[in-house]
Motif scaffolding. Structure first.
Motif, PDB file in Angstrom:
ATOM      1  N   GLU A   1       0.818  -1.213   0.000  1.00  0.00           N
ATOM      2  CA  GLU A   1       0.000   0.000   0.000  1.00  0.00           C
ATOM      3  C   GLU A   1       0.851   1.263   0.000  1.00  0.00           C
ATOM      4  O   GLU A   1       0.478   2.275  -0.602  1.00  0.00           O
ATOM      5  CB  GLU A   1      -0.932   0.011   1.207  1.00  0.00           C
ATOM      6  N   LYS A   2       2.036   1.203   0.645  1.00  0.00           N
ATOM      7  CA  LYS A   2       2.812   2.427   0.870  1.00  0.00           C
ATOM      8  C   LYS A   2       4.092   2.531   0.045  1.00  0.00           C
ATOM      9  O   LYS A   2       4.606   3.635  -0.137  1.00  0.00           O
ATOM     10  CB  LYS A   2       3.176   2.528   2.358  1.00  0.00           C
ATOM     11  N   ASP A   3       4.621   1.411  -0.435  1.00  0.00           N
ATOM     12  CA  ASP A   3       5.946   1.432  -1.053  1.00  0.00           C
ATOM     13  C   ASP A   3       5.920   1.497  -2.575  1.00  0.00           C
ATOM     14  O   ASP A   3       6.966   1.360  -3.220  1.00  0.00           O
ATOM     15  CB  ASP A   3       6.749   0.200  -0.623  1.00  0.00           C
ATOM     16  N   PHE A   4       4.736   1.696  -3.163  1.00  0.00           N
ATOM     17  CA  PHE A   4       4.627   1.769  -4.617  1.00  0.00           C
ATOM     18  C   PHE A   4       3.816   2.973  -5.049  1.00  0.00           C
ATOM     19  O   PHE A   4       2.918   3.429  -4.342  1.00  0.00           O
ATOM     20  CB  PHE A   4       3.950   0.510  -5.174  1.00  0.00           C
ATOM     21  N   ALA A   5       4.137   3.459  -6.230  1.00  0.00           N
ATOM     22  CA  ALA A   5       3.284   4.405  -6.933  1.00  0.00           C
ATOM     23  C   ALA A   5       2.442   3.588  -7.910  1.00  0.00           C
ATOM     24  O   ALA A   5       2.989   2.832  -8.719  1.00  0.00           O
ATOM     25  CB  ALA A   5       4.126   5.429  -7.689  1.00  0.00           C
ATOM     26  N   TYR A   6       1.144   3.710  -7.829  1.00  0.00           N
ATOM     27  CA  TYR A   6       0.235   2.976  -8.711  1.00  0.00           C
ATOM     28  C   TYR A   6       0.081   3.775 -10.006  1.00  0.00           C
ATOM     29  O   TYR A   6      -0.407   4.903  -9.982  1.00  0.00           O
ATOM     30  CB  TYR A   6      -1.104   2.761  -8.016  1.00  0.00           C
ATOM     31  N   LEU A   7       0.500   3.180 -11.121  1.00  0.00           N
ATOM     32  CA  LEU A   7       0.545   3.904 -12.391  1.00  0.00           C
ATOM     33  C   LEU A   7      -0.675   3.650 -13.266  1.00  0.00           C
ATOM     34  O   LEU A   7      -1.030   4.497 -14.080  1.00  0.00           O
ATOM     35  CB  LEU A   7       1.822   3.530 -13.155  1.00  0.00           C
ATOM     36  N   GLY A   8      -1.296   2.495 -13.125  1.00  0.00           N
ATOM     37  CA  GLY A   8      -2.496   2.217 -13.907  1.00  0.00           C
ATOM     38  C   GLY A   8      -2.746   0.734 -14.039  1.00  0.00           C
ATOM     39  O   GLY A   8      -1.812  -0.070 -14.031  1.00  0.00           O
TER      40      GLY A   8
ATOM     41  N   PRO B   1       7.315  11.570  -8.813  1.00  0.00           N
ATOM     42  CA  PRO B   1       6.655  12.868  -8.988  1.00  0.00           C
ATOM     43  C   PRO B   1       5.344  12.715  -9.751  1.00  0.00           C
ATOM     44  O   PRO B   1       5.203  11.850 -10.619  1.00  0.00           O
ATOM     45  CB  PRO B   1       7.681  13.675  -9.794  1.00  0.00           C
ATOM     46  N   GLU B   2       4.406  13.573  -9.436  1.00  0.00           N
ATOM     47  CA  GLU B   2       3.074  13.461 -10.026  1.00  0.00           C
ATOM     48  C   GLU B   2       3.104  13.592 -11.540  1.00  0.00           C
ATOM     49  O   GLU B   2       2.316  12.950 -12.249  1.00  0.00           O
ATOM     50  CB  GLU B   2       2.157  14.536  -9.430  1.00  0.00           C
ATOM     51  N   ASN B   3       4.006  14.424 -12.075  1.00  0.00           N
ATOM     52  CA  ASN B   3       4.030  14.584 -13.535  1.00  0.00           C
ATOM     53  C   ASN B   3       4.470  13.294 -14.228  1.00  0.00           C
ATOM     54  O   ASN B   3       4.007  12.974 -15.332  1.00  0.00           O
ATOM     55  CB  ASN B   3       4.914  15.761 -13.948  1.00  0.00           C
ATOM     56  N   ILE B   4       5.335  12.500 -13.589  1.00  0.00           N
ATOM     57  CA  ILE B   4       5.747  11.215 -14.165  1.00  0.00           C
ATOM     58  C   ILE B   4       4.592  10.227 -14.106  1.00  0.00           C
ATOM     59  O   ILE B   4       4.309   9.517 -15.081  1.00  0.00           O
ATOM     60  CB  ILE B   4       6.987  10.665 -13.430  1.00  0.00           C
ATOM     61  N   VAL B   5       3.904  10.178 -12.969  1.00  0.00           N
ATOM     62  CA  VAL B   5       2.756   9.280 -12.826  1.00  0.00           C
ATOM     63  C   VAL B   5       1.694   9.609 -13.871  1.00  0.00           C
ATOM     64  O   VAL B   5       1.162   8.719 -14.552  1.00  0.00           O
ATOM     65  CB  VAL B   5       2.158   9.390 -11.410  1.00  0.00           C
ATOM     66  N   THR B   6       1.401  10.881 -14.033  1.00  0.00           N
ATOM     67  CA  THR B   6       0.364  11.310 -14.972  1.00  0.00           C
ATOM     68  C   THR B   6       0.744  10.979 -16.408  1.00  0.00           C
ATOM     69  O   THR B   6      -0.075  10.484 -17.186  1.00  0.00           O
ATOM     70  CB  THR B   6       0.109  12.820 -14.834  1.00  0.00           C
ATOM     71  N   ARG B   7       1.999  11.249 -16.770  1.00  0.00           N
ATOM     72  CA  ARG B   7       2.433  10.986 -18.152  1.00  0.00           C
ATOM     73  C   ARG B   7       2.425   9.486 -18.441  1.00  0.00           C
ATOM     74  O   ARG B   7       1.944   9.048 -19.492  1.00  0.00           O
ATOM     75  CB  ARG B   7       3.835  11.555 -18.380  1.00  0.00           C
ATOM     76  N   PHE B   8       2.947   8.690 -17.526  1.00  0.00           N
ATOM     77  CA  PHE B   8       2.998   7.244 -17.767  1.00  0.00           C
ATOM     78  C   PHE B   8       1.579   6.688 -17.867  1.00  0.00           C
ATOM     79  O   PHE B   8       1.279   5.875 -18.751  1.00  0.00           O
ATOM     80  CB  PHE B   8       3.768   6.541 -16.658  1.00  0.00           C
ATOM     81  N   ASN B   9       0.700   7.131 -16.979  1.00  0.00           N
ATOM     82  CA  ASN B   9      -0.685   6.660 -17.011  1.00  0.00           C
ATOM     83  C   ASN B   9      -1.365   7.027 -18.325  1.00  0.00           C
ATOM     84  O   ASN B   9      -2.095   6.218 -18.919  1.00  0.00           O
ATOM     85  CB  ASN B   9      -1.457   7.238 -15.832  1.00  0.00           C
ATOM     86  N   SER B  10      -1.122   8.236 -18.794  1.00  0.00           N
ATOM     87  CA  SER B  10      -1.721   8.679 -20.045  1.00  0.00           C
ATOM     88  C   SER B  10      -1.267   7.811 -21.209  1.00  0.00           C
ATOM     89  O   SER B  10      -2.077   7.372 -22.039  1.00  0.00           O
ATOM     90  CB  SER B  10      -1.354  10.146 -20.304  1.00  0.00           C
ATOM     91  N   GLU B  11       0.053   7.543 -21.286  1.00  0.00           N
ATOM     92  CA  GLU B  11       0.562   6.727 -22.388  1.00  0.00           C
ATOM     93  C   GLU B  11       0.140   5.264 -22.254  1.00  0.00           C
ATOM     94  O   GLU B  11      -0.087   4.579 -23.260  1.00  0.00           O
ATOM     95  CB  GLU B  11       2.088   6.838 -22.465  1.00  0.00           C
TER      96      GLU B  11
END
Length: 322
Positions: A111-118, A260-270
């Motif tokens: 729950e805490k050690d990952f950024a969920y990308l999609g 960073p949020e901009n990386i999460v957002t860009r990866f999710n979008s692609e």
């Protein structure tokens, strides 16, 4: 989380501000960890997505197979990677929902050690039997197992796999006793079911659809909420008399916490764009995969809901991997 939630989340993902979505441009190749050996469904989907995303990101996406420890090796490497966007992970039920209940101690907190990308998608699992098994449908199968307690075995790709725990859920819902025979991977497990050495197993459509369609195994029921378009004559478990036993192998993409949020957002979008591409859509159809585009928040919510759902099931089955 139901599919309608993902569709709503997907719409939100595609309306993200263009400036934010384009604000990160990778400057070196991206490492995509797959916690399984090459050639399996997770590996093939990761490679297909990597190829679909490469042109827009302008960098190679290199798949790095890191199998072992019920996917914990790949999970640990990702959780401890530098949060710079250059390490991502294909994560499935194991890391996302099962392992926190199967292991006393994990090298990461899901729950805490990952950024969920999609999310990527989910594969329904189907209950199959060897071609000459006496039962012709699910009700006959349950009756046969109850009439032969302790005499029926089932195969799985390994302890703690979705296929293993799907059968434990099925046993719980039907009050049956079937002995687990774990294998080292899907291929040998399926081979022994087709050959009649083991009478049954839960099989995902990603790895088993051609075998199901060929008649090399008999499909009794599928664990999805609705019938699969690729197997329209196969009833769901609920239709066949076993409600409350939906079982899927699902997967998505994680990065290390702190991205960073901009990386999460860009990866999710692609990622969402890739999931809509003809190449990925075809591969998904070939595998019987339901594609699940959506936001990082929707993916994380689904994963945490699944973790809560499977905790009591795993505890009741007494399954531990350490």
């Amino acid at each position: 989380m139901q599919r309608r939630s993902f569709l709503a989340a997907s719409a939100a993902a595609f309306t993200a501000p263009a400036v934010l979505a384009q604000s990160w441009q990778p400057e070196q190749p991206i490492r995509w960890i797959v916690p399984y050996p090459p050639g399996g469904g997770t590996d093939v989907i990761a490679r297909t997505l990597a190829e679909a995303m490469r042109p827009a990101l302008g960098q190679q996406i290199l798949v790095d197979n890191r199998p072992g420890a019920a996917t914990n090796i790949g999970g640990e490497q990702t959780a401890h990677a530098k949060p710079d966007g250059y390490t991502v992970l294909s994560a499935d039920n194991a890391i996302l929902a099962f392992n926190e209940h199967l292991f006393t101690k994990l090298p990461f907190n899901p729950e805490k050690d990952f950024a969920y990308l999609g999310a990527i998608g989910r594969f329904p699992l189907a209950l199959v039997v060897k071609p000459d098994f006496p039962a012709q449908n699910l009700r006959e199968f349950v009756a046969y197992v109850k009439a032969h307690p302790g005499q029926v075995n089932y195969a799985s790709p390994g302890n703690g796999s979705p296929h293993h725990l799907a059968m434990e859920l099925f046993k719980n819902r039907t009050g049956t006793f079937i002995t687990h025979i774990p294998y080292r991977g899907m291929a040998p497990a399926l081979q022994d079911v087709m050959g009649g050495q083991v009478p049954c197993m839960f099989l995902d459509l990603a790895g088993g659809l051609p075998v199901m369609q060929s008649g090399k195994v008999r499909v009794l029921a599928i664990g999805s909420a609705k019938r699969a378009p690729t197997l329209p004559n196969v009833p769901t478990l609920a239709e066949a008399g076993v409600p409350g036993a939906e079982v899927y192998a699902f997967q998505g993409v994680l990065g290390p916490a702190g991205l960073p949020e901009n990386i999460v957002t860009r990866f999710n979008s692609e990622l969402n764009k890739a999931l809509a591409s003809p190449a990925v859509q075809k591969r998904a159809a070939d595998f019987g995969m339901e594609v699940l585009p959506g936001t990082p928040a929707a993916f994380k919510a689904m994963a945490r809901e699944e973790a809560k759902r499977w905790g009591p099931i795993i505890k009741a089955a007494g399954v531990k991997l350490d």
